[in-house]
Every structure is written in C-alpha cells, then in structure tokens.
Design a protein around this motif. Structure first.
Motif, PDB file in Angstrom:
ATOM      1  N   HIS A 322     -61.196 -52.985 -29.135  1.00 16.57           N
ATOM      2  CA  HIS A 322     -60.362 -52.893 -27.935  1.00 16.57           C
ATOM      3  C   HIS A 322     -60.750 -51.666 -27.117  1.00 16.57           C
ATOM      4  O   HIS A 322     -60.974 -50.598 -27.697  1.00 16.57           O
ATOM      5  N   THR A 323     -60.805 -51.841 -25.810  1.00 16.36           N
ATOM      6  CA  THR A 323     -60.969 -50.713 -24.898  1.00 16.36           C
ATOM      7  C   THR A 323     -59.905 -50.873 -23.823  1.00 16.36           C
ATOM      8  O   THR A 323     -59.810 -51.946 -23.212  1.00 16.36           O
ATOM      9  N   MET A 324     -59.089 -49.838 -23.638  1.00 12.25           N
ATOM     10  CA  MET A 324     -57.962 -49.968 -22.710  1.00 12.25           C
ATOM     11  C   MET A 324     -57.726 -48.668 -21.956  1.00 12.25           C
ATOM     12  O   MET A 324     -58.164 -47.606 -22.412  1.00 12.25           O
ATOM     13  N   PRO A 325     -57.046 -48.755 -20.809  1.00 12.15           N
ATOM     14  CA  PRO A 325     -56.710 -47.519 -20.096  1.00 12.15           C
ATOM     15  C   PRO A 325     -55.785 -46.659 -20.959  1.00 12.15           C
ATOM     16  O   PRO A 325     -55.030 -47.188 -21.780  1.00 12.15           O
ATOM     17  N   LEU A 326     -55.856 -45.346 -20.742  1.00 12.24           N
ATOM     18  CA  LEU A 326     -55.036 -44.401 -21.510  1.00 12.24           C
ATOM     19  C   LEU A 326     -53.565 -44.820 -21.550  1.00 12.24           C
ATOM     20  O   LEU A 326     -52.912 -44.737 -22.597  1.00 12.24           O
ATOM     21  N   GLY A 327     -53.070 -45.300 -20.421  1.00 10.12           N
ATOM     22  CA  GLY A 327     -51.652 -45.656 -20.320  1.00 10.12           C
ATOM     23  C   GLY A 327     -51.236 -46.777 -21.256  1.00 10.12           C
ATOM     24  O   GLY A 327     -50.049 -46.942 -21.547  1.00 10.12           O
ATOM     25  N   GLU A 328     -52.208 -47.558 -21.737  1.00  6.50           N
ATOM     26  CA  GLU A 328     -51.874 -48.655 -22.653  1.00  6.50           C
ATOM     27  C   GLU A 328     -51.940 -48.245 -24.113  1.00  6.50           C
ATOM     28  O   GLU A 328     -51.789 -49.079 -25.019  1.00  6.50           O
ATOM     29  N   ALA A 329     -52.142 -46.936 -24.348  1.00  3.82           N
ATOM     30  CA  ALA A 329     -52.253 -46.453 -25.727  1.00  3.82           C
ATOM     31  C   ALA A 329     -51.052 -46.810 -26.600  1.00  3.82           C
ATOM     32  O   ALA A 329     -51.225 -47.118 -27.780  1.00  3.82           O
ATOM     33  N   PRO A 330     -49.797 -46.796 -26.077  1.00  7.52           N
ATOM     34  CA  PRO A 330     -48.686 -47.190 -26.957  1.00  7.52           C
ATOM     35  C   PRO A 330     -48.883 -48.586 -27.554  1.00  7.52           C
ATOM     36  O   PRO A 330     -48.594 -48.806 -28.729  1.00  7.52           O
ATOM     37  N   TRP A 331     -49.433 -49.503 -26.753  1.00  6.30           N
ATOM     38  CA  TRP A 331     -49.737 -50.848 -27.265  1.00  6.30           C
ATOM     39  C   TRP A 331     -50.915 -50.761 -28.249  1.00  6.30           C
ATOM     40  O   TRP A 331     -50.924 -51.409 -29.301  1.00  6.30           O
ATOM     41  N   GLY A 332     -51.891 -49.930 -27.919  1.00  7.04           N
ATOM     42  CA  GLY A 332     -53.046 -49.743 -28.807  1.00  7.04           C
ATOM     43  C   GLY A 332     -52.614 -49.246 -30.179  1.00  7.04           C
ATOM     44  O   GLY A 332     -53.087 -49.735 -31.208  1.00  7.04           O
ATOM     45  N   TYR A 333     -51.709 -48.286 -30.198  1.00  7.91           N
ATOM     46  CA  TYR A 333     -51.170 -47.793 -31.480  1.00  7.91           C
ATOM     47  C   TYR A 333     -50.483 -48.916 -32.246  1.00  7.91           C
ATOM     48  O   TYR A 333     -50.652 -49.055 -33.458  1.00  7.91           O
ATOM     49  N   ALA A 334     -49.689 -49.690 -31.522  1.00  3.23           N
ATOM     50  CA  ALA A 334     -48.898 -50.740 -32.177  1.00  3.23           C
ATOM     51  C   ALA A 334     -49.798 -51.792 -32.823  1.00  3.23           C
ATOM     52  O   ALA A 334     -49.598 -52.161 -33.986  1.00  3.23           O
ATOM     53  N   ILE A 335     -50.828 -52.266 -32.105  1.00 10.91           N
ATOM     54  CA  ILE A 335     -51.665 -53.331 -32.690  1.00 10.91           C
ATOM     55  C   ILE A 335     -52.555 -52.785 -33.803  1.00 10.91           C
ATOM     56  O   ILE A 335     -52.810 -53.459 -34.794  1.00 10.91           O
ATOM     57  N   PHE A 336     -53.006 -51.544 -33.657  1.00 10.95           N
ATOM     58  CA  PHE A 336     -53.832 -50.932 -34.703  1.00 10.95           C
ATOM     59  C   PHE A 336     -52.990 -50.745 -35.966  1.00 10.95           C
ATOM     60  O   PHE A 336     -53.412 -51.078 -37.081  1.00 10.95           O
ATOM     61  N   ASP A 337     -51.781 -50.258 -35.783  1.00 10.05           N
ATOM     62  CA  ASP A 337     -50.882 -50.014 -36.918  1.00 10.05           C
ATOM     63  C   ASP A 337     -50.533 -51.309 -37.644  1.00 10.05           C
ATOM     64  O   ASP A 337     -50.555 -51.367 -38.872  1.00 10.05           O
ATOM     65  N   ARG A 338     -50.244 -52.359 -36.876  1.00  8.31           N
ATOM     66  CA  ARG A 338     -49.772 -53.616 -37.486  1.00  8.31           C
ATOM     67  C   ARG A 338     -50.910 -54.585 -37.785  1.00  8.31           C
ATOM     68  O   ARG A 338     -50.674 -55.698 -38.227  1.00  8.31           O
ATOM     69  N   LYS A 339     -52.151 -54.142 -37.512  1.00  2.95           N
ATOM     70  CA  LYS A 339     -53.331 -54.998 -37.711  1.00  2.95           C
ATOM     71  C   LYS A 339     -53.148 -56.328 -36.984  1.00  2.95           C
ATOM     72  O   LYS A 339     -53.399 -57.397 -37.510  1.00  2.95           O
ATOM     73  N   GLN A 340     -52.682 -56.209 -35.724  1.00  4.70           N
ATOM     74  CA  GLN A 340     -52.509 -57.385 -34.878  1.00  4.70           C
ATOM     75  C   GLN A 340     -53.672 -57.474 -33.894  1.00  4.70           C
ATOM     76  O   GLN A 340     -54.363 -56.476 -33.656  1.00  4.70           O
ATOM     77  N   ASP A 341     -53.838 -58.652 -33.316  1.00  2.00           N
ATOM     78  CA  ASP A 341     -54.854 -58.876 -32.293  1.00  2.00           C
ATOM     79  C   ASP A 341     -56.242 -58.501 -32.823  1.00  2.00           C
ATOM     80  O   ASP A 341     -57.104 -58.087 -32.055  1.00  2.00           O
ATOM     81  N   GLN A 342     -56.434 -58.628 -34.144  1.00  2.00           N
ATOM     82  CA  GLN A 342     -57.719 -58.331 -34.786  1.00  2.00           C
ATOM     83  C   GLN A 342     -58.192 -56.905 -34.529  1.00  2.00           C
ATOM     84  O   GLN A 342     -59.400 -56.623 -34.466  1.00  2.00           O
ATOM     85  N   ALA A 343     -57.246 -55.983 -34.396  1.00  2.00           N
ATOM     86  CA  ALA A 343     -57.610 -54.606 -34.033  1.00  2.00           C
ATOM     87  C   ALA A 343     -58.306 -53.890 -35.178  1.00  2.00           C
ATOM     88  O   ALA A 343     -57.845 -53.933 -36.327  1.00  2.00           O
ATOM     89  N   ILE A 344     -59.419 -53.245 -34.867  1.00  2.00           N
ATOM     90  CA  ILE A 344     -60.070 -52.344 -35.811  1.00  2.00           C
ATOM     91  C   ILE A 344     -60.167 -50.953 -35.171  1.00  2.00           C
ATOM     92  O   ILE A 344     -59.649 -49.989 -35.697  1.00  2.00           O
ATOM     93  N   LYS A 345     -60.835 -50.883 -34.023  1.00  2.00           N
ATOM     94  CA  LYS A 345     -60.948 -49.583 -33.370  1.00  2.00           C
ATOM     95  C   LYS A 345     -60.562 -49.708 -31.907  1.00  2.00           C
ATOM     96  O   LYS A 345     -61.125 -50.527 -31.186  1.00  2.00           O
ATOM     97  N   VAL A 346     -59.603 -48.894 -31.509  1.00  2.40           N
ATOM     98  CA  VAL A 346     -59.077 -48.939 -30.150  1.00  2.40           C
ATOM     99  C   VAL A 346     -59.577 -47.723 -29.374  1.00  2.40           C
ATOM    100  O   VAL A 346     -59.344 -46.574 -29.759  1.00  2.40           O
ATOM    101  N   MET A 347     -60.281 -47.996 -28.276  1.00  4.91           N
ATOM    102  CA  MET A 347     -60.817 -46.946 -27.414  1.00  4.91           C
ATOM    103  C   MET A 347     -59.926 -46.790 -26.187  1.00  4.91           C
ATOM    104  O   MET A 347     -59.385 -47.775 -25.682  1.00  4.91           O
ATOM    105  N   LEU A 348     -59.825 -45.558 -25.718  1.00 10.91           N
ATOM    106  CA  LEU A 348     -58.961 -45.253 -24.559  1.00 10.91           C
ATOM    107  C   LEU A 348     -59.792 -44.625 -23.455  1.00 10.91           C
ATOM    108  O   LEU A 348     -60.594 -43.729 -23.701  1.00 10.91           O
ATOM    109  N   LYS A 349     -59.569 -45.129 -22.230  1.00 11.85           N
ATOM    110  CA  LYS A 349     -60.290 -44.598 -21.073  1.00 11.85           C
ATOM    111  C   LYS A 349     -59.300 -43.926 -20.112  1.00 11.85           C
ATOM    112  O   LYS A 349     -58.487 -44.615 -19.494  1.00 11.85           O
ATOM    113  N   PRO A 350     -59.354 -42.596 -20.039  1.00 10.52           N
ATOM    114  CA  PRO A 350     -58.427 -41.886 -19.136  1.00 10.52           C
ATOM    115  C   PRO A 350     -58.696 -42.258 -17.670  1.00 10.52           C
ATOM    116  O   PRO A 350     -59.812 -42.587 -17.323  1.00 10.52           O
TER     117      PRO A 350
END
Ligand SMILES: [Zn+2]
Ligand SMILES: [Zn+2]
Length: 350
Positions: A322-350
């Motif tokens: 996953h690569t997402m804008p910084l503002g979407e990090a709360p969602w990034g944390y949630a899917i990474f934590d719950r192993k949802q949406d096939q998340a392995i590594k979430v990248m953030l772009k300020p």
C-alpha cells in the motif's frame, strides 16, 4: 506542518504539529519524501511494551527525504542532499557508538525516532523531521535508487539481514523463518544470499505466505499443525539448521527452539513486548543450540547493503502492498494491524 500523532490506544491522527527546526549545531531538518508504518509502531499503537509516547507525539521511525536546513556545525551533509536515516538516534562518538553499537548510545539514552526510550525525538510520519548528529546519521542516497528501494535500509531490511547473518547460514543449510511479515520477508531475501538449500516460511496468514513463496520460500502453515513437526517432516526428520525468529512473542520463540535441529542456531529479531517470558531452557541446553537475539544496529548496515539493493540481489520493494497520502495513515495503521486488505507494508507520502 502535518504529522501523524499518537492520541491513545488505537488512535493516531493527522494533526498540525510544530515545524521542526535546527536546535543544535549538528542538526539538519529533512523534508520527508517517504515514510512507512513499522510493526513496532503497532506496539505503540496498542499502548504495549516500553517506550510509550505521550499523546500528541509524532509517530514513526522509518523515513527518508531531502535536507532542507543545515546546522552550523554540520560538515558532510548539505542542503538538497537526499538521505536515509536509521531508526535509532545515536551520537556516533560515545563509548557504545565507537564500539559500533549505536542502539546503545548513552548520549541519546538509546533513543528511537518517534519513541520514548531515552531523549524524545519526534518521528518521521510527518512532512519534516529534525535529525540530530546529522553527519553521523545521514547516508546519501544515489539518484538511481528510488525512495522505496532505499527507505528500508534504515530499519527493516537491515534488521532482516542482521537476523540472517546472525543465523550463521552455510551453503546447503535448511533455514526456517518464523513470521512472514515485513521483517520476515526481508530476512528470507537476505537468507538467500547465504546459499541455503531450502528455505521455509512459517506463518498463519495465507497472503503473507504467498508473498514468502515469491521470495523463494516453501510455505509452512501454522493452521496445519505444530511447526516443529511440519519442519522435521520436510527435512528428513532433522529439523532446520537455522531458525530466524521474526515475530517477537513467547510462542514463536519457543517454537523456534523446538523446531531447530540439534546444534542448530536460533536468531531472533522480533521486538518483544514481554519483559520476561517462559523459555524451553532444558531443551535449548540439551540441543546444544546457539541463540542470538537483539536489536539491529541498522546504522552499520546502510552502506554495505545499499549496493545489494542497487544490483537487484535484494528486492525490498516486493513487500510493499500500500502507498497512501500521509493523511490516510490512520487507515493504514488499521489495515496493517488487522491484516486486512492483504496489507504487508504501508508506505506514506507526505
Ligand atoms: Zn521499525
Ligand atoms: Zn552515542
């Protein structure tokens, strides 16, 4: 500036945070171009383990970017340099730094960016960050390397390599990696450099095991029975020569000891939340095994591993889901934590 801040258990937010400034002469301020969410950020997110930050603290210790402001005492780093920085904050000159153990730095109190283990340094899930001891901490990134190729040198790629190296893998060995998360997958890639005959990935998350197979590993699914029994069945009854433990909990640590062959090696880099835990000490003793555990001194690995990435011997970008804008990090944390949406590594772009 905008930053991801900790507000409580399971609660990180995009908020306005103070603009970082040069405080000491050895500081730089970096404009962050890419940051990432690490498995150990999840300990913070859940309020477990040591080093918990105060509400409002800026999260994150995986980041890279371009130097914008430079303190008067900085000699090697210049404005405009594109740099990668390790997760731990170290001075480069204290007794432990000189021993090449920057994670034990006495000057910073073993600080980590975005953590609270010694001195507090705001994290890198933000638009800007202050980096102290810049001449020691910043490593320039060649223009032909993307952010995605370089960023993991500061933490998880170095940690994965360190784990494999500590395993003492010899050509022809069988190696089992417990945990097919970001560090485990990079430990698998690193293990391959030492020429094992067989490589196994142990996990219970199907999509992570699929990614492990792309790293050349054979999947061992935890839902199909005891991992030690499965690994012995796959290795002619012997058990793997080397087990790399990349989870950091009591159960996988004990399973690693149960699984390894007599005289084998267990190398552990999972970040434990437990302060102490049960340990199959009799089995470890009578098996004559070697045990290595610890936090990676990532600063030492950035320079030597960089050419391996540039030449394609290590392909850390393979773990990015996953690569997402910084503002979407709360969602990034949630899917990474719950192993949802096939998340392995979430990248953030300020
Ligand atoms: Zn980390
Ligand atoms: Zn130091």
């Amino acid at each position: 500036m905008n930053a991801i801040t900790f507000r409580g258990v399971g609660d990180v937010r995009l908020e306005e945070a103070p603009d970082p400034k040069v405080v000491d002469a050895g500081d730089v301020v970096i404009r962050i171009t890419t940051s990432a969410i690490c498995g150990s950020d999840l300990h913070q997110y859940h309020g477990r383990g040591g080093g918990l930050v105060e509400p409002g603290a800026v999260m994150g210790h995986e980041f890279m970017g371009v130097v914008e402001e430079v303190g008067a005492g900085v000699r090697e780093v210049r404005a405009g340099d594109r740099v990668i920085v390790p997760f731990s904050v170290s001075c480069g000159t204290c007794e432990w730094c000189r021993e090449r153990l920057p994670t034990q730095c006495t000057t910073t109190g073993r600080a980590v960016f975005g953590g609270r283990f010694g001195h507090v340094f705001p994290g890198g899930q933000a638009e800007y960050i202050r980096v102290p001891f810049a001449d020691h901490l910043c490593e320039k990134v060649p223009a032909d390397m993307s952010d995605e190729e370089a960023i993991f040198l500061g933490d998880i790629l170095s940690t994965g390599y360190f784990c494999a190296e500590n395993g003492g893998i010899r050509p022809g060995d069988s190696v089992a990696v417990f945990g097919a998360g970001p560090v485990g997958l990079l430990a698998m890639q690193s293990a391959q450099l030492f020429g094992p005959a067989r490589l196994f990935a142990v996990d219970r998350v199907g999509y992570r095991l699929t990614r492990a197979e792309e790293c050349g590993a054979e999947a061992v699914h935890l839902d199909r029975g005891d991992p030690g029994d499965q690994l012995r069945a796959l290795t002619g009854g012997r058990g793997p020569d080397v087990v790399l433990e990349c989870v950091g909990h009591e159960t996988p640590f004990a399973q690693a000891i149960h699984a390894v062959r007599p005289g084998g090696t267990v190398s552990s880099v999972g970040v434990y939340v437990e302060t102490s835990m049960g340990f199959p000490v009799r089995e470890a003793f009578f098996k004559d095994l070697r045990l290595h555990m610890g936090i990676c001194n990532a600063r030492n690995y950035i320079k030597p591993l960089m050419p391996l990435v540039r030449r394609g011997k290590l392909t850390p970008t393979l773990i990015i889901t996953h690569t997402m804008p910084l503002g979407e990090a709360p969602w990034g944390y949630a899917i990474f934590d719950r192993k949802q949406d096939q998340a392995i590594k979430v990248m953030l772009k300020p």
